[in-house]
Enzyme design. Structure first.
Site, PDB file in Angstrom:
ATOM      1  CG  HIS A  71      -1.504  -0.992   0.040  1.00 39.97           C
ATOM      2  ND1 HIS A  71      -1.593   0.065  -0.845  1.00 39.97           N
ATOM      3  CD2 HIS A  71      -2.282  -0.667   1.100  1.00 39.97           C
ATOM      4  CE1 HIS A  71      -2.388   0.993  -0.335  1.00 39.97           C
ATOM      5  NE2 HIS A  71      -2.834   0.578   0.835  1.00 39.97           N
ATOM      6  CG  HIS A 215      -1.871   7.794  -0.075  1.00 36.43           C
ATOM      7  ND1 HIS A 215      -1.820   8.301   1.203  1.00 36.43           N
ATOM      8  CD2 HIS A 215      -1.408   6.523  -0.001  1.00 36.43           C
ATOM      9  CE1 HIS A 215      -1.340   7.385   2.030  1.00 36.43           C
ATOM     10  NE2 HIS A 215      -1.085   6.295   1.321  1.00 36.43           N
ATOM     11  CG  HIS A 279      -8.627   2.224   6.333  1.00 41.70           C
ATOM     12  ND1 HIS A 279      -8.488   0.882   6.587  1.00 41.70           N
ATOM     13  CD2 HIS A 279      -7.558   2.591   5.583  1.00 41.70           C
ATOM     14  CE1 HIS A 279      -7.382   0.447   6.023  1.00 41.70           C
ATOM     15  NE2 HIS A 279      -6.800   1.459   5.394  1.00 41.70           N
ATOM     16  CG  ASP A 330      -4.885  -1.960   4.073  1.00 41.34           C
ATOM     17  OD1 ASP A 330      -4.030  -1.628   3.216  1.00 41.34           O
ATOM     18  OD2 ASP A 330      -5.176  -1.231   5.037  1.00 41.34           O
TER      19      ASP A 330
END
Length: 453
Positions: A71, A215, A279, A330
């Site tokens: 991100h 998402h 994750h 991340d």
């Protein structure tokens, strides 16, 4: 056609348990055309020609590293969220504050600097989990994909490849509450409108591919998950999803749907060989079986998972089940794939109180070929004939690596030890410096433009 020749002091070749000394790597048109170990190959009968124009690569040369989960705008939070107590949810409020201050110009500047920082760290391809689609308040830009286009341009400036994972983000909770505040920028209304906007974005640049993302089960209603999965499946595109990052996500999903997030995704066709679950910190044993049986991969992001106090995922159990592992930075609390790789082993030691779970080859594979495959670039991440010419050279004479055998580099080196990076045959980093971007200066300016303090 011009041939470029690199002479690596050590190179990590596929299926080799440790680096090979004295390797000649030949490249034409961005592809590796020959890989020749020279040690013991000299002499009148060797049949190997050592070229005077070979460029020496002192140290250890690795295949390009893939940062599977990014991100980019989260980089603005580094060092600003560590002063107090809290958890993922309190951190998220601060993240939303940055998200609400970005526009296409400031996002281009920030992402360009972030991707260039990745290049300095040996990253040759990044997967951008992109959900910052619209104006503050949720209205569309004149070009509904202007923010995505900024990321494509940023990666081009930084000299790395990009898989833009266009993310469907529709609700704020598992039970379907509406997006509020800065979250409105993320939403397209429903999955059909998300698909229409995503379909309209078709960049032709050779350095970019477009995939899809759910998402999370919090953000896409169950009856719309299949729309995203079908969009990706029709295009054979990568499909990524945040999965079981926190126990609260699991508890809420079971309360609303009567099953785990993994079970819900499986029911609606989201899982499969082109899917990567990000994750997966809190899976059940049954979840691991479902992931393995479906061929779904897992992207671990250890530095973010520890920064946000998410927990330690069962990496060895995943690998034993046959789940392919890849790595991502991340939130960019750290941009260092060496640190991410060794954390897979070291965190497993903390979890089990035993040593020796992953070999150096396992870690090189996760950071290299497995990561590229998860992003849709199956022809990258290995130093082999026919592969993309991505070469990352790490010095073995720094304060961190001096005296360390090449096979131990992933447990000693850091991003600061990367001296040279070649992407698709093009030199991007030389002598530890990015050739096009003043990374520190641009990061400072770009972050200052979007933060309050």
């Amino acid at each position: 056609m011009t041939t470029t020749r690199w002479l690596a002091e050590y190179a990590w070749l596929p299926e080799h348990a440790e680096p090979t000394p004295d390797v000649l790597i030949e490249v034409e048109d961005g592809r590796i055309t020959a890989v020749t170990p020279l040690l013991g190959a000299h002499g009148p009968d060797a049949g190997v020609e050592v070229y005077a124009d070979s460029v020496a690569l002192p140290g250890l040369t690795l295949p390009g590293l893939a940062n599977v989960h990014s991100h980019a705008f989260h980089r603005a939070l580094r060092g600003r969220t560590h002063g107090g107590r809290g958890d993922f949810w309190t951190w998220r409020d601060q993240m939303y504050g940055v998200a609400d201050r970005l526009d296409p110009d400031t996002y281009l500047a920030l992402a360009r600097a972030v991707y260039a920082e990745m290049a300095l760290a040996g990253v040759t391809c990044v997967g951008e989990f992109h959900y910052l689609h619209h104006r503050p308040g949720g209205g569309a830009y004149d070009d509904p994909n202007e923010m995505g286009a900024a990321l494509v341009e940023a990666a081009a400036h930084a000299g790395i490849r990009l898989t833009l994972l266009d993310t469907c983000y529709l609700t704020s909770t598992v039970d379907g509450q509406a997006l509020t505040g800065p979250q409105r920028r993320f939403g397209d209304g429903d999955a059909t409108r998300w698909a229409q906007r995503a379909e309209a974005f078709q960049p032709t640049d050779s350095h970019v591919r477009v995939g899809a993302a759910v998402h999370s089960v919090r953000a896409v209603p169950a009856d719309q998950l299949s729309t995203v999965a079908e969009w990706a499946g029709q295009r054979q595109a990568p499909l990524h999803v945040h999965l079981s990052e926190q126990p609260a996500e699991n508890d809420e999903c079971r309360a609303v749907h009567g099953r785990s997030p993994t079970g819900l995704l499986a029911e609606h066709g989201v899982l499969g060989p082109n899917t990567t679950a990000v994750h997966t910190t809190h899976p059940t044993s049954a979840d691991l079986t479902v992931l393995a049986d479906s061929g779904t991969g897992v992207c671990l992001c250890p530095t973010t998972e520890r920064d946000l106090a998410d927990g330690i995922g069962p990496a060895r159990l995943m690998a034993d089940a046959g789940i392919r592992l890849s790595l991502g930075s991340d939130s960019h609390a750290v941009v260092d794939l060496f640190e991410e790789a060794r954390a897979v082993e070291l965190d497993e030691r903390l979890r089990t109180r035993r040593r020796g779970h992953f070999t150096p080859v396992d870690l090189v594979t996760a950071a290299g070929s497995a990561g590229h495959a998860a992003l849709g670039w199956a022809d990258a991440g290995r130093i082999a004939v026919g592969e993309r010419a991505d070469l990352v050279t790490v010095r073995l004479d720094s304060a961190r690596t001096a005296g360390v055998p090449p096979v131990g580099a992933f447990f000693a080196a850091s991003a600061a030890d990367v001296t040279q990076v070649v992407v698709d045959g093009r030199l991007v980093v030389a002598e530890g410096r990015h050739l096009r971007v003043d990374v520190a200066a641009e990061l400072s300016a770009a972050i200052e433009a979007v933060t309050l303090s």
